[in-house]
Motif scaffolding. Structure first.
Motif, mmCIF file in Angstrom:
data_model
loop_
_atom_site.group_PDB
_atom_site.id
_atom_site.type_symbol
_atom_site.label_atom_id
_atom_site.label_comp_id
_atom_site.label_asym_id
_atom_site.label_seq_id
_atom_site.Cartn_x
_atom_site.Cartn_y
_atom_site.Cartn_z
ATOM 1 N N ALA A 122 0.825 -1.222 0.000
ATOM 2 C CA ALA A 122 0.000 0.000 0.000
ATOM 3 C C ALA A 122 0.856 1.268 0.000
ATOM 4 C CB ALA A 122 -1.005 0.055 1.151
ATOM 5 N N GLY A 123 2.161 1.133 -0.170
ATOM 6 C CA GLY A 123 3.045 2.301 -0.149
ATOM 7 C C GLY A 123 2.709 3.339 -1.193
ATOM 8 N N GLY A 124 2.306 2.895 -2.366
ATOM 9 C CA GLY A 124 1.983 3.836 -3.437
ATOM 10 C C GLY A 124 0.577 4.397 -3.353
ATOM 11 N N PRO A 126 -1.295 6.029 -0.908
ATOM 12 C CA PRO A 126 -1.469 7.438 -0.510
ATOM 13 C C PRO A 126 -0.871 8.415 -1.529
ATOM 14 C CG PRO A 126 -0.636 6.153 1.330
ATOM 15 C CD PRO A 126 -0.540 5.283 0.116
ATOM 16 N N MET A 127 0.249 8.040 -2.113
ATOM 17 C CA MET A 127 0.873 8.919 -3.106
ATOM 18 C C MET A 127 -0.029 9.130 -4.321
ATOM 19 S SD MET A 127 4.899 8.129 -3.449
ATOM 20 C CE MET A 127 5.033 6.443 -3.001
ATOM 21 N N ALA A 129 -3.149 9.612 -4.470
ATOM 22 C CA ALA A 129 -4.043 10.752 -4.257
ATOM 23 C C ALA A 129 -3.285 12.051 -4.545
ATOM 24 C CB ALA A 129 -4.597 10.735 -2.837
ATOM 25 N N GLY A 130 -2.026 12.093 -4.173
ATOM 26 C CA GLY A 130 -1.208 13.274 -4.426
ATOM 27 C C GLY A 130 -0.952 13.490 -5.901
ATOM 28 N N ALA A 157 -3.630 3.001 5.216
ATOM 29 C CA ALA A 157 -3.333 3.973 4.164
ATOM 30 C C ALA A 157 -4.293 3.840 2.988
ATOM 31 C CB ALA A 157 -1.897 3.803 3.687
ATOM 32 N N GLU A 160 -7.434 5.802 3.868
ATOM 33 C CA GLU A 160 -7.220 7.255 3.841
ATOM 34 C C GLU A 160 -7.162 7.781 2.412
ATOM 35 O OE1 GLU A 160 -4.193 8.960 6.314
ATOM 36 O OE2 GLU A 160 -4.605 7.624 7.984
ATOM 37 N N SER A 161 -6.507 7.025 1.555
ATOM 38 C CA SER A 161 -6.334 7.481 0.179
ATOM 39 C C SER A 161 -7.649 7.440 -0.593
ATOM 40 C CB SER A 161 -5.272 6.631 -0.523
ATOM 41 O OG SER A 161 -5.079 7.089 -1.842
ATOM 42 N N VAL B 63 -2.214 10.060 4.608
ATOM 43 C CA VAL B 63 -2.459 10.518 3.237
ATOM 44 C C VAL B 63 -2.048 11.977 3.051
ATOM 45 C CG1 VAL B 63 -4.876 11.311 3.211
ATOM 46 C CG2 VAL B 63 -3.968 10.074 1.257
ATOM 47 N N GLY B 66 1.291 11.433 2.065
ATOM 48 C CA GLY B 66 1.263 10.798 0.756
ATOM 49 C C GLY B 66 0.931 11.781 -0.348
ATOM 50 N N VAL B 67 -0.017 12.658 -0.092
ATOM 51 C CA VAL B 67 -0.383 13.669 -1.088
ATOM 52 C C VAL B 67 0.798 14.602 -1.329
ATOM 53 C CG1 VAL B 67 -1.803 15.720 -1.485
ATOM 54 C CG2 VAL B 67 -2.880 13.583 -0.772
ATOM 55 N N ALA B 71 2.276 14.628 -5.022
ATOM 56 C CA ALA B 71 2.142 15.893 -5.752
ATOM 57 C C ALA B 71 3.526 16.481 -6.049
ATOM 58 C CB ALA B 71 1.290 16.877 -4.957
ATOM 59 N N GLU B 93 5.434 6.227 7.565
ATOM 60 C CA GLU B 93 5.752 5.364 6.422
ATOM 61 C C GLU B 93 5.970 6.197 5.163
ATOM 62 O OE1 GLU B 93 5.336 3.486 2.791
ATOM 63 O OE2 GLU B 93 3.501 4.348 3.555
ATOM 64 N N GLN B 98 9.004 6.459 1.792
ATOM 65 C CA GLN B 98 8.716 6.917 0.427
ATOM 66 C C GLN B 98 9.453 8.237 0.132
ATOM 67 O OE1 GLN B 98 7.191 4.663 -1.285
ATOM 68 N NE2 GLN B 98 6.264 3.452 0.324
#
Lengths: 324, 329
Positions: A122-124, A126-127, A129-130, A157, A160-161, B63, B66-67, B71, B93, B98
């Motif tokens: 799940a590392g990717g 949340p990213m 969403a960014g 995560a 959340e995403s 998140v 993460g965002v 981004a 994390e 990351q």
């Protein structure tokens, strides 16, 4: 045009079949090279899951982004990466996609929109969403598709995403490759819902489950989700039900499943299924198939030769890339 | 031209200037919008820049990080706020595995330019889960930069430099500094990261302090000056990558060093500073052992007096400095 092939032309179908065969050949070669001691570390093979990688990426444009997983060789090839540069990365060589710093678990090709495999379950997610927000704020005509496994859906995560992408209507496709096991943990033991796509309702977004070993089914479901995302309709959760033929990684004794179960899934080989379907529709001949296989074998042989001949990273550059 | 601003106003002005100057810069965090941030730091920015660029998130620290990472990876310059530094534990994390490593793991082919602002520190009676100083966790992670300003002028210039920086920066503000005032130059300016500053010149003793402890060390130095003890106060400002040279030079000059920080002593940044000094040529100039004054190794207590005792106060610094100038190696 045969309706059962959606809007894919015969040329395109042959190209997708070629991609699936290339993924399998790449991974089988990687495994052999590992057994020969030419590659170290570990690897997570996606043999048996080729249709989900290729079907999903076929619905994307070259400018779209993907985020991948530890089982990501297929995603990387499907998004358009070169197998020679991937193989060089596998060998830890300077010519590899990550200059030998990433290896199998961090394979990335930013030029084709692959923002990287990931060693964290799940590392990717949340990213993603960014990346989706970034696309929106820059008013780009892009989407991002994030691959993850069934195991990732039980990480916080993930929740959340999906929630954030849903409330902000972000152009994200959440693509779950449910290969039935998170290492040894069967999905049936890890989740009370039968279809992981049912979880989409918790976020007020569409969810769909497809046969992940059917390239066309994966392609069509992803295409619909991509169109929704691109037109401002927000995220979708896709669950592709598939199966990994090989163990989780190189250390897996596979005590948690039976040979019969593996065999039953092998009979649903996504590559053989597409090839058969194309043969029956006269979109492919046996000779074409043999030609494709020969081409794939050549490409992999050339990739291995390139990787072997490539230079090791210079130890003097060891600090490069820690900071920009 | 300078005028007096509070530390919070200086941070806000930096964000405002960065957002006005660069469309890619945006704010994301819990209650950063209409509410103006839990400590009022982002007050008014929502009204000025609107909901697209000042983005309230649900309570989802993973998140948020993460965002910021995703981004930044794809062309934006996010400023994320984690409402209390304690809550950064929920973002670890994405930050550590990351954001910090992406550039290196991907062979130097990407950049992750974001700033994560977060208020740290005790002294507000908020007890053990809203008072932590966790900066040294991030100092230990290659790929992250850690900035900890002690004055309003530094806060503004260092924040603008952090926003310009192509790396993920953990920008640690102190809650008790938010209302402190100081001269702040007008307009856009940056203070380079990794530039240690001597905040007060002295000959008898070097105090290396971070964040709020710089303010307390300067106050202690006033008291000590009346006793004829001239303290040199050195503020690293950026903890990682550290500009060690001015610290080493100062210790060579004074021969004595007291390290002061608020975070728990064991495993704190003071250990790293002590090691840097001990490994340098300053070792030969030391007239007394290197001393550390830091937070007690306990969770931050709620009771007013216990909380006060947990963290170094001005009188503690004065005492420790007095003892150190009398010590001989």
């Amino acid at each position: 045009m045969n309706q059962s092939f959606a809007d894919l032309s015969p040329e395109r179908l042959r190209a997708l079949l070629h991609q699936m065969m290339l993924i399998r050949a790449f991974e089988e070669a990687a495994e052999q090279l590992y057994l020969q001691g030419l590659i170290h570390g570990t690897m997570h093979l996606s043999v048996g899951q080729e249709a989900s990688a290729v079907g999903a990426c076929a619905a994307l444009r070259p400018t779209d982004y993907i985020l991948s997983t530890h089982r990501g060789h297929g995603h990387c090839i499907a998004k358009g990466a070169r197998v020679d540069l991937m193989m060089a990365e596998f060998f830890g060589k300077e010519t590899g996609y990550c200059r030998g710093r990433g290896g199998s678990m961090h394979m990335a090709d930013v030029d084709t929109g692959n923002l990287g495999a990931n060693g964290i379950v799940a590392g990717g997610v949340p990213m993603a969403a960014g990346v989706g927000l970034s696309i929106r704020m820059q008013q780009q005509d892009r989407v991002v598709l994030v691959f993850f496994g069934d195991g990732a859906t039980n990480e916080g995560a993930f929740h959340e995403s999906l929630n954030l992408a849903a409330i902000w209507n972000l152009p994200v496709i959440y693509f779950c490759e449910n290969n039935q096991y998170a290492m040894s943990m069967a999905i049936a033991r890890a989740s009370k819902v039968e279809k992981l796509s049912d979880r989409a309702c918790a976020y007020g977004i569409p969810g769909v489950t497809v046969d992940g070993n059917d390239l066309l089914a994966v392609y069509c479901a992803t295409k619909e989700a991509v169109e929704r995302a691109r037109s401002g309709g927000g995220p979708t959760l896709i669950e592709a039900q598939t199966y990994r033929w090989k163990g989780h990684s190189k250390s897996d004794k596979q005590r948690y499943r039976t040979k019969e179960e593996v065999k039953a899934w092998q009979e649903r080989d996504p590559i053989a299924r597409l090839a058969q379907k194309m043969l029956e529709a006269s979109l492919l001949t046996e000779a074409d198939l043999q030609h494709l296989q020969a081409r794939v074998d050549e490409e992999i042989a050339a990739a291995v030769a390139f990787a072997k001949a490539s230079p090791e990273p210079d130890p003097a550059t060891i600090f490069e890339g820690v900071y920009a | 031209m300078s005028r007096e601003l509070t530390y919070a106003e200086a941070v806000r002005e930096a964000i405002d200037l960065a957002m006005a100057r660069d469309e890619r810069v945006f704010l994301i965090g819990e209650d950063v919008g209409v509410y103006g941030g839990a400590f009022g730091v982002t007050d008014g920015l929502y009204q000025k820049y609107g909901p697209e660029r000042v983005r309230d998130t649900p309570i989802s620290e993973a998140v948020i990080a993460g965002v910021a990472t995703g981004a930044a990876l794809t062309g934006m310059r996010p400023i994320a706020e984690i409402q209390f530094m304690d809550f950064i534990t929920l973002s670890m994390e994405q930050l550590v595995l990351q954001a910090a490593k992406l550039r290196f793991m991907l062979g130097g082919k990407v950049q992750v330019p974001f700033v994560l602002r977060t208020p740290a520190g005790a002294g507000t009676g908020a007890a053990a889960q809203h008072s932590e100083s966790l900066e040294n966790w991030f100092v230990h992670v290659p790929g992250l930069k850690v900035v900890m300003p002690s004055t309003p002028a530094d806060a503004k210039g260092l924040l603008l430099a952090s926003i310009e920086d192509p790396n993920p920066v953990i920008f640690v503000e102190h809650k008790l500094l938010y209302r402190t005032k100081g001269a702040v130059p007008e307009g856009y300016y940056t203070i380079p990261l990794s530039q240690t500053e001597v905040k007060r010149v002295g000959r008898d003793l070097t105090i290396v302090a971070t964040s709020l402890m710089v303010v307390r060390a300067l106050e202690a130095a006033e008291t000590l000056a009346k006793e004829g003890i001239e303290v040199e106060v050195v503020d690293p400002r950026t903890l990682k990558p550290l500009d060690a040279e001015p610290i080493v030079r100062s210790v060579c000059k004074t021969g004595r060093v007291l390290i002061v920080h608020e975070a728990c002593k064991t495993g704190g940044f003071g250990g790293e500073l002590a090691a840097v000094i001990a490994e340098s040529e300053a070792f030969d100039y030391l007239d007394a052992p290197i001393r550390r004054l830091a937070g007690l190794d306990i969770p931050v207590p709620y009771n007013r007096e216990l909380e006060r005792r947990m963290v170094p106060q001005v009188e503690d610094i004065v005492d420790a400095a007095r003892r150190l100038v009398k010590e001989a190696r």
